[in-house]
Design an enzyme around this catalytic site. Sequence first.
Site, PDB file in Angstrom:
ATOM      1  CB  CYS A   1     -26.158 -46.569  36.213  1.00 27.22           C
ATOM      2  SG  CYS A   1     -24.935 -46.787  34.749  1.00 27.22           S
TER       3      CYS A   1
ATOM      4  CB  CYS B   1     -19.584 -42.231  24.866  1.00 28.46           C
ATOM      5  SG  CYS B   1     -19.862 -42.579  26.503  1.00 28.46           S
TER       6      CYS B   1
ATOM      7  CD  GLU C   1     -21.994 -50.831  26.790  1.00 31.62           C
ATOM      8  OE1 GLU C   1     -22.083 -52.102  26.846  1.00 31.62           O
ATOM      9  OE2 GLU C   1     -22.866 -50.061  26.845  1.00 31.62           O
TER      10      GLU C   1
ATOM     11  CB  CYS D   1     -25.917 -44.896  39.677  1.00 35.44           C
ATOM     12  SG  CYS D   1     -24.540 -43.771  40.127  1.00 35.44           S
TER      13      CYS D   1
ATOM     14  CB  CYS E   1     -24.227 -45.997  30.812  1.00 32.24           C
ATOM     15  SG  CYS E   1     -22.847 -46.018  31.698  1.00 32.24           S
TER      16      CYS E   1
ATOM     17  CB  CYS F   1     -19.611 -48.654  37.415  1.00 33.80           C
ATOM     18  SG  CYS F   1     -19.215 -46.998  38.043  1.00 33.80           S
TER      19      CYS F   1
HETATM   20  N1  SAH Z   1     -19.359 -42.862  36.665  1.00 32.83           N
HETATM   21  C1  SAH Z   1     -19.223 -41.574  35.692  1.00 32.83           C
HETATM   22  C2  SAH Z   1     -19.480 -41.730  34.410  1.00 32.83           C
HETATM   23  C3  SAH Z   1     -20.212 -42.938  33.884  1.00 32.83           C
HETATM   24  S1  SAH Z   1     -21.936 -42.654  33.574  1.00 32.83           S
HETATM   25  C4  SAH Z   1     -20.554 -40.618  36.348  1.00 32.83           C
HETATM   26  O1  SAH Z   1     -21.204 -41.275  37.221  1.00 32.83           O
HETATM   27  O2  SAH Z   1     -20.663 -39.873  35.836  1.00 32.83           O
HETATM   28  C5  SAH Z   1     -22.367 -41.320  32.728  1.00 32.83           C
HETATM   29  C6  SAH Z   1     -23.918 -40.633  32.969  1.00 32.83           C
HETATM   30  O3  SAH Z   1     -24.680 -42.085  32.209  1.00 32.83           O
HETATM   31  C7  SAH Z   1     -24.436 -40.420  34.087  1.00 32.83           C
HETATM   32  O4  SAH Z   1     -24.456 -39.168  34.194  1.00 32.83           O
HETATM   33  C8  SAH Z   1     -25.689 -41.009  34.212  1.00 32.83           C
HETATM   34  O5  SAH Z   1     -26.552 -39.855  34.171  1.00 32.83           O
HETATM   35  C9  SAH Z   1     -25.944 -41.628  32.577  1.00 32.83           C
HETATM   36  N2  SAH Z   1     -26.708 -42.900  32.709  1.00 32.83           N
HETATM   37  C10 SAH Z   1     -26.398 -43.809  33.116  1.00 32.83           C
HETATM   38  N3  SAH Z   1     -27.564 -44.983  33.106  1.00 32.83           N
HETATM   39  C11 SAH Z   1     -28.290 -44.263  32.742  1.00 32.83           C
HETATM   40  C12 SAH Z   1     -29.976 -44.379  32.371  1.00 32.83           C
HETATM   41  N4  SAH Z   1     -30.177 -45.709  32.459  1.00 32.83           N
HETATM   42  N5  SAH Z   1     -30.646 -43.640  31.692  1.00 32.83           N
HETATM   43  C13 SAH Z   1     -30.020 -42.162  31.660  1.00 32.83           C
HETATM   44  N6  SAH Z   1     -28.943 -41.778  32.009  1.00 32.83           N
HETATM   45  C14 SAH Z   1     -28.162 -42.879  32.287  1.00 32.83           C
END
Ligand code: SAH
Length: 359
Positions: A118, A104, A91, A115, A335, A111
């Site tokens: 995420c 974006c 997306e 995390c 994301c 990924c």
């Molecule tokens: N892998 C890269 C880019 C993708 S994530 C990285 O880690 O920076 C981009 C941003 O999306 C991350 O900084 C994270 O803070 C945010 N993100 C992902 N899932 C989220 C969620 N459930 N709530 C808030 N921010 C989120």
Amino acid sequence: MTPFCGLTLEELKNWMGSQGEKPFRAVQAFDWVYKKGIRSFDEMSNMSKELKDLLSQAFIFPSIEKIRELHSEDGETIKFLWELSDHKRVESVLILSRDRRTVCISCQVGCPARCAFCASGKEGLLRNLSVGEIVEQVLHIDRYLAAKGERVCHLVFMGMGEPMENYDAVVKAIQIFNAPEAFHISQRRITVSTVGVVEGIRKLADEELKVNLVLSLHAPNQHIRKKIIPYARRYELQEILDAMEEYSCKTHRDITYEYTLIAGINDGIEHAKELAALLQGKQCTVNLIPYNPIPNLNLSRPSKERIETFRAILEEANITTTWRYTKGKDIAAACGQLALQKTEEAVAIFSQDVVGSSK
Ligand code: SAH
């Protein structure tokens, strides 16, 4: 077959040469695709039938297909869900602010960073996106905007995937975004976000590119960081921060740290104080993002008051903060969430964003 949009102008010129064509044909082809918005090689009316046939035998165009477009209620964000040739999905999000059209983009399907908060990493890494698949996300959105007399002007690699783990494709895509014959988006308007892959940060610092770099920090110390970011086990936090400083020195770009606030995990007063001490004296901005709830994850976002307290502690320590509060109903906004949903289940329940900045 290679997607057409995976080629730099130089590569297309070489290919034209190998077909006995003049290099200017490459400039014409770029013009058709990136400026005139054609949908197939057949529409290149100033090219011979033979050359058009050769192009369609050598390259795929387009290589991604839009399967869904979701508009937020406030009209500020539009999510695009794409299907790739192997039916996998990624997306992109178009963010419309008063004077900016920001896209974006995703760089991987899934990924590897996984995390805890995420959606993108839930199933791990499925595969890298090709250069063409990255570039086309922007191409299709640029056409969508062109119909309204607008253009994409800012790009952020903050969709699905870890840019440093698909490094070569990301760098090449940036070259195409930057090329005057393609999108002509300035390097200062392109931002790469990383979970903190030290080798990648160092390598990027030595490229000709001077894009903005953002670190997903999310914790004031290595102990908490390891709990929510499995990748943190690979590198010491200090080593990552040093690499970010080095990047900033070499490229003269300011550093931004992203900090997703998760209730009871990294949002306390003690965490804010520790973060302020960690970043003391650094030329940087901390972007506070309240955790955006994801189904089946046992995490929650802090209250607005708690975020304000956290923010005030950083501000008192002279650390610039920005923050964005998306309401809980905005379930598909984080994301990777949309790509994980089955199309029929995908719901567009976006709600008003409240955006704040101390700048
Ligand atoms: N892998 C890269 C880019 C993708 S994530 C990285 O880690 O920076 C981009 C941003 O999306 C991350 O900084 C994270 O803070 C945010 N993100 C992902 N899932 C989220 C969620 N459930 N709530 C808030 N921010 C989120």
